[in-house]
Design a protein around this motif. Structure first.
Motif, PDB file in Angstrom:
ATOM      1  N   THR B  50       0.694  -1.101   0.210  1.00 19.16           N
ATOM      2  CA  THR B  50      -0.058  -0.077  -0.204  1.00 19.16           C
ATOM      3  C   THR B  50       0.797   1.550   0.051  1.00 19.16           C
ATOM      4  OG1 THR B  50      -1.332  -0.851   1.145  1.00 19.16           O
ATOM      5  CG2 THR B  50      -1.414   1.353   1.331  1.00 19.16           C
ATOM      6  N   LYS B  51       1.855   1.438   0.554  1.00 19.74           N
ATOM      7  CA  LYS B  51       3.024   2.329   1.141  1.00 19.74           C
ATOM      8  C   LYS B  51       3.366   2.937  -0.227  1.00 19.74           C
ATOM      9  CE  LYS B  51       6.460   3.934   4.153  1.00 19.74           C
ATOM     10  NZ  LYS B  51       7.798   3.620   4.483  1.00 19.74           N
ATOM     11  N   LYS B  52       4.187   2.162  -0.981  1.00 16.72           N
ATOM     12  CA  LYS B  52       4.544   1.792  -3.197  1.00 16.72           C
ATOM     13  C   LYS B  52       2.849   1.959  -3.242  1.00 16.72           C
ATOM     14  CE  LYS B  52       8.553   0.153  -4.256  1.00 16.72           C
ATOM     15  NZ  LYS B  52       9.266   1.471  -4.450  1.00 16.72           N
ATOM     16  N   LEU B  53       2.317   1.934  -3.056  1.00 14.47           N
ATOM     17  CA  LEU B  53       1.474   2.215  -4.509  1.00 14.47           C
ATOM     18  C   LEU B  53       1.111   3.862  -4.370  1.00 14.47           C
ATOM     19  CD1 LEU B  53      -1.889   0.036  -4.433  1.00 14.47           C
ATOM     20  CD2 LEU B  53      -0.069  -0.040  -6.489  1.00 14.47           C
ATOM     21  N   TYR B  54       1.490   4.313  -3.366  1.00 13.27           N
ATOM     22  CA  TYR B  54       1.048   5.789  -2.605  1.00 13.27           C
ATOM     23  C   TYR B  54       2.436   6.203  -3.578  1.00 13.27           C
ATOM     24  CZ  TYR B  54      -2.985   6.820  -0.201  1.00 13.27           C
ATOM     25  OH  TYR B  54      -4.372   6.792   0.264  1.00 13.27           O
ATOM     26  N   GLU B  55       2.728   5.520  -3.349  1.00 14.49           N
ATOM     27  CA  GLU B  55       4.967   6.246  -4.420  1.00 14.49           C
ATOM     28  C   GLU B  55       4.356   6.613  -5.681  1.00 14.49           C
ATOM     29  OE1 GLU B  55       7.895   4.825  -1.259  1.00 14.49           O
ATOM     30  OE2 GLU B  55       8.348   4.810  -2.989  1.00 14.49           O
ATOM     31  N   TYR B  56       3.836   5.269  -6.374  1.00 15.90           N
ATOM     32  CA  TYR B  56       3.076   5.554  -7.653  1.00 15.90           C
ATOM     33  C   TYR B  56       2.165   6.275  -7.987  1.00 15.90           C
ATOM     34  CZ  TYR B  56       5.546   0.742  -8.350  1.00 15.90           C
ATOM     35  OH  TYR B  56       6.531  -0.657  -7.731  1.00 15.90           O
ATOM     36  N   MET B  57       1.410   5.840  -7.065  1.00 13.74           N
ATOM     37  CA  MET B  57       0.161   7.349  -7.635  1.00 13.74           C
ATOM     38  C   MET B  57       0.683   8.866  -7.687  1.00 13.74           C
ATOM     39  SD  MET B  57      -2.941   5.544  -5.106  1.00 13.74           S
ATOM     40  CE  MET B  57      -3.367   7.087  -4.928  1.00 13.74           C
ATOM     41  N   ASN B  58       1.775   9.098  -6.696  1.00 14.39           N
ATOM     42  CA  ASN B  58       2.630  10.219  -6.810  1.00 14.39           C
ATOM     43  C   ASN B  58       3.688  10.770  -7.973  1.00 14.39           C
ATOM     44  OD1 ASN B  58       2.047  12.583  -4.658  1.00 14.39           O
ATOM     45  ND2 ASN B  58       2.072  10.885  -3.435  1.00 14.39           N
ATOM     46  N   GLU B  59       3.470   9.342  -8.412  1.00 21.39           N
ATOM     47  CA  GLU B  59       4.094  10.261  -9.842  1.00 21.39           C
ATOM     48  C   GLU B  59       3.415  10.723 -10.605  1.00 21.39           C
ATOM     49  OE1 GLU B  59       5.578   6.244 -11.132  1.00 21.39           O
ATOM     50  OE2 GLU B  59       6.783   6.027  -9.905  1.00 21.39           O
ATOM     51  N   ALA B  89     -14.995  17.960  -7.740  1.00 17.49           N
ATOM     52  CA  ALA B  89     -14.973  17.923  -6.986  1.00 17.49           C
ATOM     53  C   ALA B  89     -14.196  16.644  -6.202  1.00 17.49           C
ATOM     54  CB  ALA B  89     -15.945  17.889  -6.052  1.00 17.49           C
ATOM     55  N   THR B  90     -12.897  16.987  -6.599  1.00 16.54           N
ATOM     56  CA  THR B  90     -12.136  15.736  -6.720  1.00 16.54           C
ATOM     57  C   THR B  90     -10.841  15.363  -5.294  1.00 16.54           C
ATOM     58  OG1 THR B  90     -10.408  14.241  -7.399  1.00 16.54           O
ATOM     59  CG2 THR B  90     -10.067  16.562  -8.349  1.00 16.54           C
ATOM     60  N   ALA B  91     -11.314  14.769  -4.688  1.00 12.21           N
ATOM     61  CA  ALA B  91      -9.825  14.921  -3.253  1.00 12.21           C
ATOM     62  C   ALA B  91      -8.590  14.319  -4.335  1.00 12.21           C
ATOM     63  CB  ALA B  91     -10.411  13.861  -1.674  1.00 12.21           C
ATOM     64  N   ALA B  92      -8.022  15.664  -3.834  1.00  8.01           N
ATOM     65  CA  ALA B  92      -6.318  14.908  -4.122  1.00  8.01           C
ATOM     66  C   ALA B  92      -4.953  15.309  -3.831  1.00  8.01           C
ATOM     67  CB  ALA B  92      -6.570  16.419  -5.436  1.00  8.01           C
ATOM     68  N   MET B  93      -5.581  15.796  -2.080  1.00  4.29           N
ATOM     69  CA  MET B  93      -4.676  16.902  -1.294  1.00  4.29           C
ATOM     70  C   MET B  93      -4.111  15.727  -0.780  1.00  4.29           C
ATOM     71  SD  MET B  93      -4.834  19.391  -1.517  1.00  4.29           S
ATOM     72  CE  MET B  93      -5.504  20.413  -2.791  1.00  4.29           C
ATOM     73  N   GLU B  94      -4.130  14.397  -0.895  1.00  4.72           N
ATOM     74  CA  GLU B  94      -2.968  12.902  -0.161  1.00  4.72           C
ATOM     75  C   GLU B  94      -2.152  12.579  -1.268  1.00  4.72           C
ATOM     76  OE1 GLU B  94      -3.491  12.489   2.859  1.00  4.72           O
ATOM     77  OE2 GLU B  94      -4.936  13.211   3.857  1.00  4.72           O
TER      78      GLU B  94
END
Lengths: 180, 180
Positions: B50-59, B89-94
């Motif tokens: 899950t942590k790694k996925l957040y890294e991918y999503m942040n690319e 309206a999209t949640a993007a701040m994370e």
């Protein structure tokens, strides 16, 4: 019931026009003071220069090194957060290059603000809070709650909103609201 | 009086979980189908993945090539715009790395939406529209207007909101509201 306050960024928390004036002087060979730039010059620039300025503003780092407009803002926002839900609401959609620099700027100066409460928008008619602190009469007019006008040379003729001159005044105003 | 509709992006307009499933399979040697991933697997991934996925999503390009979830969405949103004020309206701040890709994705598929009506936020309690179409029961609960739940396998047990299964249903619903 806790009330909520949305706070604009440029010319309420961040000194956007100081950076813009510096950018104009450096690139267009002018020598405007911050005061004359903010009071009027910014509106009278030739169309070509205004277009060029949007290109500079869209560069990923333009908004990264803005100065704090009023050094008291940091302490006051942190104190207000004890009794109010604080949101940041900044019009960013016309300058998409600014997103990450604006986000990082907030993390740097206001790290205590919940990321879930940051809003990048266009029109602030869509913001659902009890108060909005903004320097833009236009945004305060479309906003549906109570508008607080952050006083700037270019909004001196605006009436119909509560006018605040600095963050100490804002602190006093919102403390008074708590005991009403 | 024209009513306003805020529309979520991921899993309402864009097929986010399809891309996420593909990313998981490619990087973690799994072979999940989209259906099993969306229905449950995504919640049961090891913490490290899950942590790694957040890294991918942040690319910066992760959100750029998402597919349209329902091809009808484009036509329906365009039609709704004739009678309603449409906001995204999209949640993007994370996931601040997603800002520009999300913005460009909207320009690509929904260029007719006014940029001034795009909102990147966290919590949607701050959104002031009459309706919100969202797949997240949490966001609909904090929203203060009428919540429309975009049906997904993971929100089947949620009650208390108007449930829509696709964009054709949404079109019919909002046409009916006009003559009420």
């Amino acid at each position: 019931m806790r009330k909520s306050i949305a706070i604009d960024m440029d010319q309420v928390l961040a000194n956007f026009y100081k950076k813009l004036c510096k950018t104009v002087n450096e690139n267009f060979g002018t020598n405007y003071t911050d005061e004359e730039f903010i009071a009027g010059t910014r509106r009278d620039l030739p169309e070509e220069q205004t277009k060029k300025l949007y290109e500079y503003m869209n560069e990923p780092d333009f908004f990264r090194d803005l100065e704090i407009l009023d050094a008291d803002a940091i302490d006051v926002v942190q104190k207000l957060q004890e009794n109010y839900d604080i949101f940041i609401a900044t019009a960013a959609m016309e300058v998409p290059g600014s997103f990450n620099a604006k986000y990082d700027w907030l993390q740097r100066y206001f790290p205590f603000i919940n990321k879930q409460n940051i809003v990048f928008c266009g029109t602030k008619s869509v913001i659902h809070t009890d108060y909005l602190i903004d320097d833009s009469p236009y945004q305060l007019e479309v906003f549906k709650g109570t508008g607080i006008l952050y006083s700037m040379p270019y909004n001196q003729s605006t009436e119909g909103f509560i006018r605040m001159n600095n963050w100490k005044e804002i602190e006093v105003y919102f403390q008074e609201q708590l005991v009403k």
